[in-house]
Design a protein around this motif. Structure first.
Motif, PDB file in Angstrom:
ATOM      1  N   LEU A   2      -0.870  -9.657   1.274  1.00 29.89           N
ATOM      2  CA  LEU A   2       0.283  -8.989   0.687  1.00 29.89           C
ATOM      3  C   LEU A   2       1.568  -9.759   0.998  1.00 29.89           C
ATOM      4  O   LEU A   2       1.676 -10.413   2.041  1.00 29.89           O
ATOM      5  CB  LEU A   2       0.374  -7.558   1.211  1.00 29.89           C
ATOM      6  N   ASP A   5       3.226  -8.793   4.421  1.00 27.06           N
ATOM      7  CA  ASP A   5       2.324  -8.473   5.515  1.00 27.06           C
ATOM      8  C   ASP A   5       2.876  -9.011   6.834  1.00 27.06           C
ATOM      9  O   ASP A   5       3.227 -10.186   6.945  1.00 27.06           O
ATOM     10  CB  ASP A   5       0.950  -9.087   5.230  1.00 27.06           C
ATOM     11  N   GLN A  29       3.598  -3.601  -0.219  1.00 26.64           N
ATOM     12  CA  GLN A  29       3.398  -5.040  -0.046  1.00 26.64           C
ATOM     13  C   GLN A  29       3.112  -5.423   1.410  1.00 26.64           C
ATOM     14  O   GLN A  29       3.219  -6.584   1.780  1.00 26.64           O
ATOM     15  CB  GLN A  29       4.620  -5.798  -0.564  1.00 26.64           C
ATOM     16  N   GLY A  30       2.765  -4.411   2.225  1.00 32.35           N
ATOM     17  CA  GLY A  30       2.270  -4.685   3.563  1.00 32.35           C
ATOM     18  C   GLY A  30       3.268  -4.648   4.700  1.00 32.35           C
ATOM     19  O   GLY A  30       2.891  -4.857   5.861  1.00 32.35           O
ATOM     20  N   ARG A  47       2.931   3.043   8.358  1.00 33.77           N
ATOM     21  CA  ARG A  47       3.826   1.923   8.691  1.00 33.77           C
ATOM     22  C   ARG A  47       5.284   2.249   8.416  1.00 33.77           C
ATOM     23  O   ARG A  47       6.106   1.344   8.269  1.00 33.77           O
ATOM     24  CB  ARG A  47       3.399   0.666   7.913  1.00 33.77           C
TER      25      ARG A  47
END
Length: 208
Positions: A2, A5, A29-30, A47
């Motif tokens: 991603l 990431d 997108q991480g 996250r």
């Protein structure tokens, strides 16, 4: 892999509107996303962490970023927080003008400064400030708001020079009208007229 990431992204004004859409984009997108706003967050994700912070309050901003620094690195900051009172200058209350100056101009300065201190450890980082078409179109009723957004661009340019030695870039992204609570507070006929005068005469979408 991603796009983001392993990156940590801080976004002010992340509770709703453009800020929330950006937070969701970076999560998809991480990235690990740190949201800031004056009220509790509205996103739930493994996250995502939210910090209640008034960006115009120097002590609150400093304390928030000290906490962030103890918990993680920081790679990207998006200055998105903004308030708008659109009113003819004869009628605009001084308190509303002060609130816009505090949130829309002083806030990005305070947040960028504290974020840059953390980015120096990375090393390097990206600071992106969300500007507005109001800075160049100068619509009636937006005297203070437009001035703040014009000042935000200058602020970013100066900070870019000050932070460049640490590998930190600063840029401003001037967006056109997009469907948010802020836009909904304005007369739609006036916004329609402004949009019709643009080279690409349409409202922006989240995917833009």
């Amino acid at each position: 892999m991603l796009t983001y990431d392993g990156k940590v992204v801080a976004i002010t004004g992340a509770r709703k509107g453009i800020g929330k859409a950006l937070a969701q984009h970076f999560l998809d997108q991480g990235a690990t996303v740190l949201g800031l706003s004056r009220q509790p967050g509205s996103l739930e994700h493994a996250r995502y962490r939210h910090y209640v912070c008034d960006v115009g309050d120097a002590k609150a901003v400093r304390a928030t970023f000290q906490t962030i620094g103890r918990e993680s690195a920081l790679h990207i900051l998006i200055n998105n927080s903004a308030v708008l009172t659109s009113q003819h200058s004869f009628l605009l209350p001084a308190t509303s003008a002060e609130e816009m100056l505090k949130t829309n101009l002083l806030g990005p300065f305070l947040v960028s400064r504290e974020a840059a201190k953390l980015m120096k450890r990375a090393p390097g980082g990206r600071i992106i400030s969300i500007g507005s078409m109001a800075a160049s179109l100068e619509p009636i009723g937006d005297s203070i708001y437009a001035a703040c957004k014009a000042g935000l661009e200058t602020l970013s340019n100066v900070l870019a020079k000050e932070f460049s030695g640490f590998g930190i870039t600063c840029n401003t992204l001037a967006v056109t009208a997009i469907e948010t609570d802020m836009l909904a507070s304005l007369p739609r006929d006036k916004i329609d007229a402004i949009i019709a005068s643009l080279p690409i005469p349409r409202y922006a979408r989240e995917d833009d």
